[in-house]
Design a protein around this motif. Structure first.
Motif: not given
Length: 109
Positions: A46, A49-50, A52-58
């Protein structure tokens, strides 16, 4: 977040060691240990997965910045070529104006 993942990683490792001990000493009585280990792995996933959102944005920002720099380089190259073409056209105009004025003088003579 890093601290939470680090703590959960340590808990998972300790849980795994505990599970191995339980399997060696009491193979029939390890359900509690398995459940704790499973729960800690679930919590760790969990937390990951939190991120991942930041990683995708970067990743998207980096991709767009790379595209922007490539387009800027292409634009600079095009401007350079246009400048060269303008210079060549000016040279041609000068030569044709000299030729035209030189030809007009020959007609008068």
């Amino acid at each position: 977040m890093y601290c939470v993942v680090n703590r959960l990683n340590r808990d998972v490792l300790q849980g795994f060691v505990s599970l191995v001990k339980e399997l060696v000493h009491r193979p029939q009585e390890n359900k509690k240990c398995r459940d704790e280990l499973s729960h800690n792995i679930f919590l760790m996933l969990q937390e990951c997965n939190k991120f991942r959102e930041h990683q995708a944005r970067e990743l998207l920002i980096e991709l767009l910045e790379n595209q922007l720099s490539k387009r800027q380089e292409a634009l600079d190259e095009i401007k350079e070529e246009v400048g060269k073409a303008d210079y060549a056209l000016d040279e041609i105009r000068q030569i044709s104006s000299i030729a035209a004025s030189d030809g007009g003088m020959r007609m008068q003579a």
